[in-house]
Every structure is written in C-alpha cells, then in structure tokens.
Design a protein around this motif. Structure first.
Motif, PDB file in Angstrom:
ATOM      1  N   CYS A 194       0.467  -0.899   0.026  1.00 34.96           N
ATOM      2  CA  CYS A 194       0.336   0.329  -0.599  1.00 34.96           C
ATOM      3  C   CYS A 194       0.575   1.475   0.007  1.00 34.96           C
ATOM      4  O   CYS A 194       2.060   1.753   0.794  1.00 34.96           O
ATOM      5  CB  CYS A 194      -0.972   0.012   1.061  1.00 34.96           C
ATOM      6  N   LYS A 195       0.663   1.572  -0.871  1.00 39.50           N
ATOM      7  CA  LYS A 195       1.409   3.629  -0.821  1.00 39.50           C
ATOM      8  C   LYS A 195       2.828   2.913  -1.361  1.00 39.50           C
ATOM      9  O   LYS A 195       3.663   3.891  -0.707  1.00 39.50           O
ATOM     10  CB  LYS A 195       1.048   4.080  -0.061  1.00 39.50           C
ATOM     11  N   LEU A 246      -5.061   1.011  -4.599  1.00 42.58           N
ATOM     12  CA  LEU A 246      -3.854   1.143  -3.407  1.00 42.58           C
ATOM     13  C   LEU A 246      -2.338   1.017  -3.581  1.00 42.58           C
ATOM     14  O   LEU A 246      -1.773   2.062  -2.460  1.00 42.58           O
ATOM     15  CB  LEU A 246      -4.397   0.043  -2.197  1.00 42.58           C
ATOM     16  N   TRP A 270      -1.000   4.790  -5.135  1.00 49.26           N
ATOM     17  CA  TRP A 270      -1.475   5.414  -4.343  1.00 49.26           C
ATOM     18  C   TRP A 270      -1.045   6.980  -4.410  1.00 49.26           C
ATOM     19  O   TRP A 270      -2.032   7.341  -5.363  1.00 49.26           O
ATOM     20  CB  TRP A 270      -1.412   5.487  -3.655  1.00 49.26           C
TER      21      TRP A 270
END
Length: 105
Positions: free
Chosen positions: A17-18, A54, A57
């Motif tokens: 994520c990110k 995700l 991002w």
C-alpha cells in the motif's frame, strides 16, 4: 486458486500500500484481451483494480479520466465501450472494474 485468489490479491494490495511499486502493480493488471479476461472471475477484476490503486496511490486522482484509464479496451475503455452486445462476462468485468476504480479514491 479460485479460493485464495481474492485474499491474496487484497494481501498484495495492503502489503505494498502506497509503495508505488510498479512491478507489483503490473502483476495485478486487468487482462488486456477478451480471452484472458474471460479466464478471470469478475469479482477478482474489482479486487485487482482496487489493489493496483492502493499500491500506486500517488497516481490516483478522483477524476473521470483516472477512472476511465483503469478500463482496458476489452472492458470499455474505447469509444463504443468495446463490448460485444451479448457478452455478460465482459459486462460484469467492466462493471467490477468501474466499482474497483471508484472504491480507491
């Protein structure tokens, strides 16, 4: 594979994520051909688009252009939608990819 695919897809999305890791995001791309798209369950198309959002991002934008960029030509990224009139599988893939893209921002 069908039993664990949803969990694995979400796990990859949350794990990276990110991170903006393009190589992991490339593994989660929605198939670009109609034949390959028919081999993927529609709910997994949603999860792939969500997980890619995700991971990547910083490239997510809350605009129609970004949402439409998540659609491949076989699912409706083209002018006429790229759908065969009687293809339920392709319509489900398109709707699930739209839903996944809308869940990200």
């Amino acid at each position: 594979v069908d039993v664990t695919a949803a969990g694995a897809t979400l796990a990859l999305g949350l794990l990276f994520c990110k991170s903006n890791n393009a190589s992991v995001a490339a593994q989660l791309e929605v198939p670009h051909t109609v034949h390959a798209l028919r081999c993927v369950r529609p709910d997994l198309v949603l999860l792939r688009v969500l997980a890619r959002g995700l991971i990547l991002w910083d490239s997510v934008r809350p605009t129609d252009a970004w949402v439409n960029s998540q659609l491949t030509p076989s699912t409706g990224g083209g002018e006429r939608g790229g759908l065969e009139p009687d293809s339920t599988t392709l319509r489900l893939a398109r709707l699930n990819s739209l839903a996944g893209a809308c869940l990200v921002p």
